[in-house]
Design an enzyme around this catalytic site. Structure first.
Site, short mmCIF file in Angstrom:
data_model
loop_
_atom_site.label_atom_id
_atom_site.label_comp_id
_atom_site.label_asym_id
_atom_site.label_seq_id
_atom_site.Cartn_x
_atom_site.Cartn_y
_atom_site.Cartn_z
N HIS A 121 0.92 -1.31 -0.23
CA HIS A 121 0.23 -0.03 -0.30
C HIS A 121 0.81 1.29 -0.06
O HIS A 121 1.23 1.49 1.26
CB HIS A 121 -0.51 -0.11 1.38
CG HIS A 121 -1.84 -1.05 1.67
ND1 HIS A 121 -1.46 -2.36 1.85
CD2 HIS A 121 -2.83 -1.68 1.21
CE1 HIS A 121 -2.59 -3.26 1.41
NE2 HIS A 121 -3.61 -2.50 1.42
N GLY A 143 -4.06 -3.58 11.22
CA GLY A 143 -4.81 -3.81 9.78
C GLY A 143 -5.62 -3.81 9.91
O GLY A 143 -6.32 -3.45 9.18
N ASP A 189 -9.12 7.49 7.12
CA ASP A 189 -10.56 7.50 7.33
C ASP A 189 -10.96 5.95 7.97
O ASP A 189 -12.51 5.81 7.97
CB ASP A 189 -10.59 7.62 6.00
CG ASP A 189 -9.96 8.88 5.18
OD1 ASP A 189 -10.66 9.90 5.72
OD2 ASP A 189 -9.22 9.16 3.90
N HIS A 214 -3.87 3.12 -3.44
CA HIS A 214 -4.36 3.03 -2.12
C HIS A 214 -3.50 1.61 -1.90
O HIS A 214 -2.69 1.13 -0.92
CB HIS A 214 -5.68 2.87 -1.41
CG HIS A 214 -5.63 2.35 -0.14
ND1 HIS A 214 -6.39 2.81 0.84
CD2 HIS A 214 -6.27 0.99 -0.11
CE1 HIS A 214 -6.26 1.51 1.90
NE2 HIS A 214 -5.97 0.64 1.62
N SER A 223 -23.27 -7.91 37.20
CA SER A 223 -24.02 -9.25 36.21
C SER A 223 -22.30 -9.70 36.36
O SER A 223 -22.93 -11.25 36.19
CB SER A 223 -24.68 -8.78 35.42
OG SER A 223 -26.36 -8.15 35.42
N GLU A 226 -18.46 -3.25 23.82
CA GLU A 226 -17.52 -4.49 24.73
C GLU A 226 -16.87 -4.32 23.30
O GLU A 226 -15.05 -4.95 24.29
CB GLU A 226 -18.96 -5.34 23.64
CG GLU A 226 -20.01 -5.18 24.59
CD GLU A 226 -20.95 -4.55 24.48
OE1 GLU A 226 -20.92 -4.38 23.51
OE2 GLU A 226 -21.98 -4.60 25.54
N HIS A 230 -30.54 -13.26 24.11
CA HIS A 230 -28.90 -12.81 25.03
C HIS A 230 -28.92 -14.51 25.86
O HIS A 230 -27.36 -14.80 26.39
CB HIS A 230 -29.90 -12.15 26.76
CG HIS A 230 -29.85 -10.59 26.43
ND1 HIS A 230 -30.71 -9.88 25.18
CD2 HIS A 230 -29.94 -10.62 26.62
CE1 HIS A 230 -30.77 -9.10 25.35
NE2 HIS A 230 -29.97 -9.14 26.91
#
Lengths: 693, 693
Positions: free
Chosen positions: B51, B139, B180, B285, B409, B436, B498
């Site tokens: 790249h 990456g 970006d 790119h 929890s 998360e 869940h």
């Protein structure tokens, strides 16, 4: 843009009287909201499980939205032009069930009393397909929001394609309620950034800005200026709306409806509104309020009725069936006029909503199969997929593709497709940018809206970013086609961060998901065919970056391919095989090469291709036993984690897989490093025969 | 805050002369940047893969950052107080390799020429552990940024704990370059929102705002006002910096260093800067520029030298070893003074950096084991985990826990822990909010910084949101302990969204990850012990929501537990078993109950507990064959997807698992629905014996 999500919500737990709305009508409106509150609170008590806080806090805003804005017909939850409503904070499910019951959906008081019981229509979190009127299975936070972006996009794309002067048949809004959790999740960034770029003006998000999440007041972990954040996405933001002031909510919704941008209404609410001890606290989030607190709420709200008893005045006021029937009837009249004026468009529109592929499909499929049969060139299966799209997509207007910024690499952007990022004709291709999770959830939303067969591309290794969305698509039986390319260590130089190892077998572990890994162009066409015809579940197409030799014979029996696993080369003497070499995708050619050597050494080999184990598993036992005969030693070859293949090994067999991370280097060198060479396969096969023999 | 990421970058492909910096020094500085450019461009050409666009565009800013700001010592990439540098857009790896080579790390020109070759020190994307000076494997986009937030947090927490008046031993910055793509990813939202809330003033992000991603100009899919977005997070933003104006970059970095908030420097750059045909386009790119274009770049830059030939003047100017050695020596002198003044703190600091557990560890572990042995109560393993933390954590200051808004929890917030969200003492607990993925990547960053053993909690089903980070932790051999609770359908009422099905076996497929699913309190203590002592890789603790009966005997041999799988109950007559019942976690008690019934029916049963298959797989063949004797029918019981268990079944056996999505209902009802009852296990076992016998 002065609102911040960490601003303290109003501190009182009882209604703030708004002078503009004081009076009998106001009191009636409040009672409608209170009906929602007590239903939610009481159902949670009966279940001894659930989340009362959010329904109590949201009841006022929800009663304005559902009572005055939402256009729907409880008698027909599938009315195509209904407004969509998604409860992204799915733990507030009792709010939705209360709304569905009160407005007249087929959801009884008995159903509400069975909240959270096995096989009831009122499961703990909303489940699409389980409850009439539930549009989305929600609970995993922000997924409903992202799916709603997909629904709003679907509406826009269908409107652009089908509406004609004087004939507006697609024209509805998409409303979403989200909580703090939804907006903390990264998925909200991806989806809302796209909604802003696309200018989805019919998308209206109500943010339950109660300042509380499960761990407590959010100010310690969420200090974003949410209004500024959404302004940065190009959204219209209505800041600082008192979520318990019905008139304020009404005005905010009017502003949102009027604005051409997607709208975020920042509702300052009190979690567990009305609960004297628990309002405004996290303890009300996920546990019943308890008998005493419930009684106190009744007193404070002035609600004298027993649990699940609703005065007729309230139920009549809530009943949305007459208005809904009238709205749908008016739309049906418009449809009839449209069908008279534009019969072909109307037929196509209805065909798409019915999930029927077009007439031309059979013809173009036959042509694609014919071309694939004739083509002996080695070809990357991602390229074969692209050729398939080039051939088929112009005839299937419901196909709506896209890629997470890898359009050329994934082969998803077919010749002649029209990008949503370009001005002009209605789009059928989506440049999602580098947003795998939103891409997958928006695809679910496009499918759930109806009228679309979405496909979505990225590198297989980045399926991890979108994994929960793939699961949700499968759980909701949605036809979404995931195009995951660069499917093994053979991607080579990009190295271990880009080389999938566990992704392919992990996807196969998701229930109700068909995972295809075709070996050559013909298998790729069949995989696309099966995915296009499989309307009951999502499919994955796992495709190679590198060229794969043609492995299927020119006269291949396509019925076998469609069984997900088949004998590609029987033992050539007709006698029983001593050894089965079974492989998928790019490793099928390796199996064939090794088989040729082994035959020269006198081993009777059967070569099996298993492009889709899920479809194969649905075949009869006798068919499966023919393909993978019990008692015959088997070597499975796939450049991925090995463990799940042992299910097919039986008593004697081996798996050539990869149970460590990859390496950066030219593809052939990496394959050799991991033992994916003919010599190594032959050696492993001989070792297996020596053991087993 | 007027900058938008979609603003057109400067259009010229050649340097804009800045009057302030014109002159010999300026020309020299530019040559330093050009050295980076040609190294990157030439290495990509040699590799015929890579790249080039981002390195050419970033060379100017990188040369200012590395030449004038970054405090590091190439001779000791492990110097604890070095500034951290993370290249989040990892595809620009040749920029980093060029910087490492030029500043004097042990990375030769020969290494650069071996770019992207198998086993070279210059893989396609940066890999931690493969190249001196590479801090992070990057990456997968935005992961480097999120890990850098963790590194900056680590610095702050260590500084708060160890620095004393006149003795500043922890004081460094964390620099990140992002593209970006990183900012489109949802992970960037989660991580940067937290960085703002935490006020990580030593975190400085350089945004390569070149307006181009792989699919083309980003304006079609990224119209965020990024400056406004980061202001909404409470960041300091330096907008509209010409990334090719060295003085402008310098001033921006000075402002960033001076500001107490985390900083985003919006660098307007030209991708493939200097390439006459490909600058400013997406074609640069991810593919080599080609011979002609490379030659043209040389002409435009005024770089007459052959590939990989660098004038001594350039290499000398780049050499950071003298300054680095001096900086480290000065720090070491400070450390000595500190050790004299604060010997205990210094010893603890050094112990933590060396990844050695404290002296007290053995004692508190013994006490925890003793308590667990004595405790016969049924107990949820998440509660057992919480008790373990309560007992151990006060003695292990490097433990830094957290949860994605499920602290109670998950049982992760131990008694006496200090939240980062509360004022006062240095924190050792992190309320991550509902994020998360960021939680997992920040944990990787905390571990990579050094001085911390991070653990991170959420529900097992939401491990999907963080899955790619778990993989990265494993790939980088980082000790991160993932605490995934609510581990099966037994969560009950919350329903299929869940209830994990495929998550547990899918985690087991990730290479280099130990996945523990303990059955009772004693097994939970052992799982924590193993995870705390396992410094070579991450571990997962998979814990139940519901109470689990005590299954290990009071006199249990702990050596067996530490082997990951063991005979919990041999056949009680001492004769060989006719049947093995093997289970994990909450299903072990079920296996014991069924075994008791089967024994009464005369079946000789051996019950096996397999809390960690990865550790079990590392035992000797003879041990494994003792636990799971070949030829003996085996029934595996685990409330999760079944396929991977067949690896242990061998010729005759069966798996009681779940290969569909869950159901909402009380836990016991859901377990019964899916066949997790004693009667059903007994029936399956008898059926197996009938077949196999």
């Amino acid at each position: 843009m002065t609102g911040t999500s960490s601003a303290a919500p109003p501190t009182s737990v009882v209604p703030q009287t708004n002078t503009e709305t004081t009076g009998a009508a106001h009191q009636d409106s409040r009672l409608l909201a209170h009906a929602l509150r007590v239903l939610a609170m009481d159902a949670v008590e009966v279940a001894r499980s659930g989340h009362p806080g959010a329904p109590l806090g949201l009841a006022d805003a929800a009663s304005v939205l559902w009572g005055e804005f939402l256009r729907h017909n409880p008698a027909d939850p599938a009315w195509p032009n209904r407004d969509r409503f998604v409860l992204s904070n799915g733990h507030a499910s009792m709010l939705l069930y209360g709304l569905l019951h009160l407005t007249g959906y087929e959801l009884s008081l008995a159903d509400l009393k069975a909240f959270r019981q096995l096989h009831s229509h009122t499961p703990g979190h909303p489940e699409y397909g389980r409850t009439p009127g539930v549009e989305m299975s929600t609970g995993p936070l922000a997924q409903g929001l992202a799916a709603a972006v997909g629904m709003a996009l679907a509406e826009r794309l269908l409107a652009e394609r089908y509406n004609r002067d004087g004939h507006v048949i697609v024209d509805h809004r998409t409303y979403v309620i989200v909580g703090d959790g939804c907006l903390m999740e990264g998925l909200s960034h991806e989806a809302c950034s796209l909604a802003g770029t696309w200018g989805l003006g019919k998308l209206i998000v109500l943010y339950d800005d109660n300042g509380i999440s499960i761990d407590g007041p959010v100010s310690g972990w969420m200090s974003d200026d949410t209004a500024m954040r959404f302004a940065a996405y190009g959204w219209h933001v209505v800041p600082d709306v008192d979520g318990h002031d019905l008139q304020a909510v009404r005005v905010a919704l009017q502003q949102a409806v009027a604005d051409p941008r997607p709208s975020l209404i920042d509702l300052k609410t009190i979690i567990a509104y009305g609960a004297p001890l628990k309002a405004g606290t996290a303890v009300s989030h996920g546990a019943p309020l308890g008998v005493d607190e419930v009684r106190a709420v009744r007193d404070i709200l002035g609600w004298p009725h027993e649990p699940f008893v609703l005065p007729e005045k309230i139920t009549q006021a809530w009943d949305a069936r007459p208005a809904g029937a009238a709205a749908q009837a008016a739309w049906q009249a418009r449809m009839m006029a449209y069908a008279a004026a534009h019969p072909e468009l109307a037929a196509e529109f209805e065909r798409r909503l019915a999930q029927r592929l077009p007439h031309e499909y059979e013809t173009v499929l036959e042509a694609a199969l014919g071309q694939a049969r004739q083509d002996a060139r080695p070809m990357a299966t991602r390229k074969a997929s692209r050729l398939m799209l080039d051939a088929m997509a112009p005839s299937i207007p419901e196909l709506i593709g896209g890629s997470a910024d890898l359009s050329e690499s994934n082969g998803t952007e077919w010749t002649g497709s029209r990008s949503i990022s370009a001005p002009g004709q209605p789009a059928n291709y989506i440049h999602y940018g580098v947003r795998e999770f939103a891409m997958a959830m928006i695809s679910v939303g496009l499918a759930r809206h109806g009228g679309f067969v979405p496909y979505a591309g990225t590198f297989l290794v980045f399926s991890d970013y979108a994994r929960s969305a793939v699961r949700t698509a499968a759980m909701m039986d949605q036809q979404v086609i995931f195009v995951f390319t660069h499917d093994s260590i053979a991607v080579g130089e990009d190295g271990p961060t880009h080389q999938p190892i566990e992704q392919l077998p992990s996807l196969r572990l998701i229930p109700n998901l068909d995972v295809w890994r075709p070996a050559d162009r013909l298998e790729t066409v069949i995989a696309w065919q099966m995915a296009l015809e499989q309307t009951l579940r999502p499919s994955c197409l796992i495709l190679s970056r590198q060229d794969c030799p043609r492995v299927t014979p020119q006269d291949m029996d396509l019925t076998a391919l469609r069984r997900g696993g088949y004998i590609l080369q029987g033992n050539q003497d007709g006698a029983a095989a001593q050894l089965v070499l079974a492989a998928t995708g790019s490793e099928v050619a390796l199996a064939l090469d090794a088989a040729a050597v082994l035959r020269r050494k006198g081993v009777a080999v059967q070569v099996v291709s298993l492009p889709c184990t899920q479809v194969f598993d649905r075949q009869s036992v006798s068919y499966r036993n023919m393909v993978l005969p019990p008692g015959v030693p088997k070597l499975f070859i796939e450049s991925a984690a090995s463990a799940p293949w042992y299910r097919y090994v039986g008593g004697c067999g081996d798996v050539l897989g990869i149970d460590s991370f990859g390496e950066s280097g030219p593809g052939a060198a990496v394959l050799a490093h991991f033992g994916f060479t003919m010599d190594h396969v032959v050696n492993r096969a001989q070792a297996l025969l020596a053991e087993g023999g």
